[in-house]
Write an enzyme that holds these catalytic residues in place. Structure first.
Site, mmCIF file in Angstrom:
data_model
loop_
_atom_site.group_PDB
_atom_site.id
_atom_site.type_symbol
_atom_site.label_atom_id
_atom_site.label_comp_id
_atom_site.label_asym_id
_atom_site.label_seq_id
_atom_site.Cartn_x
_atom_site.Cartn_y
_atom_site.Cartn_z
ATOM 1 N N CYS A 118 -83.119 126.485 -5.884
ATOM 2 C CA CYS A 118 -84.506 126.049 -5.950
ATOM 3 C C CYS A 118 -85.165 126.860 -7.369
ATOM 4 O O CYS A 118 -86.289 126.470 -7.947
ATOM 5 C CB CYS A 118 -85.509 126.847 -4.991
ATOM 6 S SG CYS A 118 -84.746 126.305 -3.364
ATOM 7 N N HIS A 258 -92.759 128.131 -5.754
ATOM 8 C CA HIS A 258 -91.805 127.424 -5.063
ATOM 9 C C HIS A 258 -92.522 127.153 -3.832
ATOM 10 O O HIS A 258 -92.733 128.049 -2.983
ATOM 11 C CB HIS A 258 -90.312 128.378 -4.926
ATOM 12 C CG HIS A 258 -89.610 127.327 -4.085
ATOM 13 N ND1 HIS A 258 -89.597 125.900 -4.406
ATOM 14 C CD2 HIS A 258 -88.724 127.834 -3.167
ATOM 15 C CE1 HIS A 258 -88.404 125.810 -3.462
ATOM 16 N NE2 HIS A 258 -88.036 126.809 -2.643
ATOM 17 N N ASN A 288 -89.918 121.712 1.253
ATOM 18 C CA ASN A 288 -89.199 122.258 0.347
ATOM 19 C C ASN A 288 -88.257 121.334 -0.473
ATOM 20 O O ASN A 288 -87.264 120.966 0.203
ATOM 21 C CB ASN A 288 -88.213 123.619 0.838
ATOM 22 C CG ASN A 288 -87.581 124.188 -0.051
ATOM 23 O OD1 ASN A 288 -87.416 123.944 -1.290
ATOM 24 N ND2 ASN A 288 -87.397 125.596 0.414
HETATM 25 O O1 UT7 Z 1 -85.908 127.522 -0.833
HETATM 26 C C1 UT7 Z 1 -85.230 128.617 -0.330
HETATM 27 C C2 UT7 Z 1 -84.833 127.962 0.944
HETATM 28 N N1 UT7 Z 1 -85.163 128.708 2.166
HETATM 29 C C3 UT7 Z 1 -86.148 129.448 2.577
HETATM 30 O O2 UT7 Z 1 -87.117 129.519 1.920
HETATM 31 C C4 UT7 Z 1 -86.361 130.078 4.072
HETATM 32 C C5 UT7 Z 1 -86.849 131.342 4.366
HETATM 33 N N2 UT7 Z 1 -87.089 131.507 5.665
HETATM 34 C C6 UT7 Z 1 -88.230 130.825 6.193
HETATM 35 O O3 UT7 Z 1 -88.797 130.330 5.745
HETATM 36 C C7 UT7 Z 1 -88.067 131.229 7.810
HETATM 37 O O4 UT7 Z 1 -87.103 132.269 8.090
HETATM 38 C C8 UT7 Z 1 -87.843 130.140 8.700
HETATM 39 C C9 UT7 Z 1 -89.141 129.022 8.590
HETATM 40 C C10 UT7 Z 1 -86.473 129.243 8.274
HETATM 41 C C11 UT7 Z 1 -87.937 130.485 10.141
HETATM 42 O O5 UT7 Z 1 -88.868 131.190 10.488
HETATM 43 P P1 UT7 Z 1 -89.176 132.606 11.025
HETATM 44 O O6 UT7 Z 1 -90.359 133.153 11.456
HETATM 45 O O7 UT7 Z 1 -88.042 133.549 10.408
HETATM 46 O O8 UT7 Z 1 -88.267 132.205 12.679
HETATM 47 P P2 UT7 Z 1 -86.869 132.912 13.310
HETATM 48 O O9 UT7 Z 1 -85.600 132.519 12.276
HETATM 49 O O10 UT7 Z 1 -87.159 134.366 13.244
HETATM 50 O O11 UT7 Z 1 -86.616 132.172 14.604
HETATM 51 C C12 UT7 Z 1 -87.769 132.492 15.587
HETATM 52 C C13 UT7 Z 1 -87.676 131.699 16.870
HETATM 53 C C14 UT7 Z 1 -86.118 131.527 17.402
HETATM 54 O O12 UT7 Z 1 -86.248 131.512 18.646
HETATM 55 P P3 UT7 Z 1 -85.989 132.828 19.644
HETATM 56 O O13 UT7 Z 1 -84.469 133.204 19.052
HETATM 57 O O14 UT7 Z 1 -86.904 133.649 19.238
HETATM 58 O O15 UT7 Z 1 -85.709 132.240 21.001
HETATM 59 C C15 UT7 Z 1 -85.431 130.291 16.902
HETATM 60 O O16 UT7 Z 1 -84.532 129.777 17.239
HETATM 61 O O17 UT7 Z 1 -87.887 130.029 16.359
HETATM 62 C C16 UT7 Z 1 -86.966 129.527 16.809
HETATM 63 N N3 UT7 Z 1 -86.969 128.308 15.747
HETATM 64 C C17 UT7 Z 1 -87.484 127.088 16.132
HETATM 65 N N4 UT7 Z 1 -88.253 126.653 17.331
HETATM 66 C C18 UT7 Z 1 -88.682 125.548 16.993
HETATM 67 C C19 UT7 Z 1 -86.098 128.090 14.720
HETATM 68 N N5 UT7 Z 1 -86.452 126.911 14.276
HETATM 69 C C20 UT7 Z 1 -87.172 126.242 15.114
HETATM 70 C C21 UT7 Z 1 -87.883 125.066 14.708
HETATM 71 N N6 UT7 Z 1 -88.639 124.530 15.878
HETATM 72 N N7 UT7 Z 1 -87.590 124.160 14.021
#
Ligand code: UT7
Length: 333
Positions: A118, A258, A288
């Site tokens: 990115c 970004h 993104n």
């Molecule tokens: O250009 C660079 C590319 N990447 C990025 O910029 C990504 C950077 N990271 C992020 O933006 C965030 O970490 C995410 C948006 C990817 C995830 O958000 P988060 O607040 O870090 O969530 P998490 O990974 O801690 O997940 C929390 C919960 C989990 O469930 P449990 O284990 O608490 O039951 C996930 O399984 O949310 C769940 N989860 C979802 N639930 C509904 C993960 N994705 C989803 C989804 N819908 N799409």
């Protein structure tokens, strides 16, 4: 070649291309176990553009490039160098930049791709700046184009809700001294590379039946690690580039970050004490788009009249590698 102090490198024209087809959060609710509420509250994204199966990165890059060339009031034959930043090239080789060169008829241009995730548009601008300011080239076309939908695992809710397709381009050339790209700060931390990667398709794991079956030709991401890295680097890369220019956060007129996650942007704004009105956001519409995010946002901000003569533009990105890049531009109309 000696550095020429009578001019700076600056952006002479911009363009962008977005596929028409919209994929909304409601559509995604029917594909994986997710909800509009979760996606909006955790990321800020409402919809994204998805290219049709026959569309390629080079097609999107070409469309964005044509608009940037027109905007810069030059011809394709004037271009000396084409840089395409992408992680989804049409093929491993030839480069997507060479395909664009042929498409637009830039017969006098050298061409190569860069693979910086990115941060690609900002890396591209910093390379262009060197070639312009040392007098090697007059016009460099920097394109950031990514078609992440083609390497997305549509069964993985952790990643498939985040990304969209698009392309942005800029013609970089000479501008009056005191304006243009004042400075850049680019960097990398390869130790974090496995937090955001595509396991198969390269020399480590060439394509085979098993790699396809196990969906190893798709984005694999440790979201939380990338999130921590992003919040930190958005701050440090901004401070570093502003210091290099002798500027402070309050001197910035428009901040184009970004467009990965509104929470990452909000955290950076808070740390930098930047007011909301100065931040350009379009991730709600496009998600993104990898390297294309900052390039498309710059083009949209310009076309919306949000950037005036003499404005200080700050652009910051982070991505696969892990990499980061920040740049400060004093805009010359
Ligand atoms: O250009 C660079 C590319 N990447 C990025 O910029 C990504 C950077 N990271 C992020 O933006 C965030 O970490 C995410 C948006 C990817 C995830 O958000 P988060 O607040 O870090 O969530 P998490 O990974 O801690 O997940 C929390 C919960 C989990 O469930 P449990 O284990 O608490 O039951 C996930 O399984 O949310 C769940 N989860 C979802 N639930 C509904 C993960 N994705 C989803 C989804 N819908 N799409």
């Amino acid at each position: 070649m000696p550095q020429n102090n009578t001019f700076k490198a600056g952006i002479l024209g911009t363009g962008s291309f977005l596929p028409e087809n919209k994929l909304t959060n409601k559509d995604l609710e029917r594909m994986v176990d997710t909800s509009d509420e979760w996606i909006v509250s955790r990321t800020g994204i409402k919809e994204r553009r998805i290219a049709p199966p026959s569309m390629t990165t080079s097609y999107m890059a070409t469309e964005a490039a044509k608009k940037a060339i027109e905007d810069a009031k030059i011809t394709a034959e004037d271009i000396d160098l084409i840089i395409v930043a992408t992680v989804v090239p049409d093929m491993n080789f030839p480069s997507t930049a060479c395909l664009v060169q042929a498409n637009i008829g830039a017969i006098n241009a050298a061409a190569f791709d860069i693979e910086v995730g990115c941060s690609g548009f900002i890396y591209g601008l910093s390379i262009a700046k060197q070639f312009i300011e040392n007098g090697t080239y007059k016009y460099v076309l920097v394109i950031a184009a990514d078609i992440l939908s083609k390497i997305t695992n549509w069964e993985d809710r952790n990643t498939c809700v985040l990304f969209g397709d698009g392309a942005g381009a800029a013609v970089v050339g000479q501008v009056e001294n005191g304006y243009g790209i004042l400075d850049n700060f680019i960097g990398a931390d390869g130790k974090g590379g496995m937090h955001l990667y595509m396991p198969a398709g390269g020399s480590r794991m060439p394509a085979c039946e098993e790699s396809v079956k196990n969906k190893l030709h798709t984005i694999h991401m440790n979201g939380q690690e990338v999130f921590k890295f992003a919040v930190n680097v958005m701050n440090t890369a901004t401070i570093e580039v502003l210091n290099r220019c002798g500027l402070k956060p309050e001197d910035v007129d428009i901040f184009i970050p970004h467009q990965a996650n509104i929470r990452i942007i909000d955290a950076a704004m808070k740390k930098l004490k930047l007011s909301k009105e100065k931040v350009f956001i379009n991730l709600d519409k496009y998600g993104n788009m990898s390297a294309a995010s900052v390039a498309v946002a710059l083009d949209e901000a310009l076309k919306a009249g949000k950037i005036k003569n003499g404005d200080i533009i700050l652009m910051v990105a982070f991505g696969a590698g892990l990499t980061w890049g920040s740049t400060v531009i004093k805009w010359l109309e």
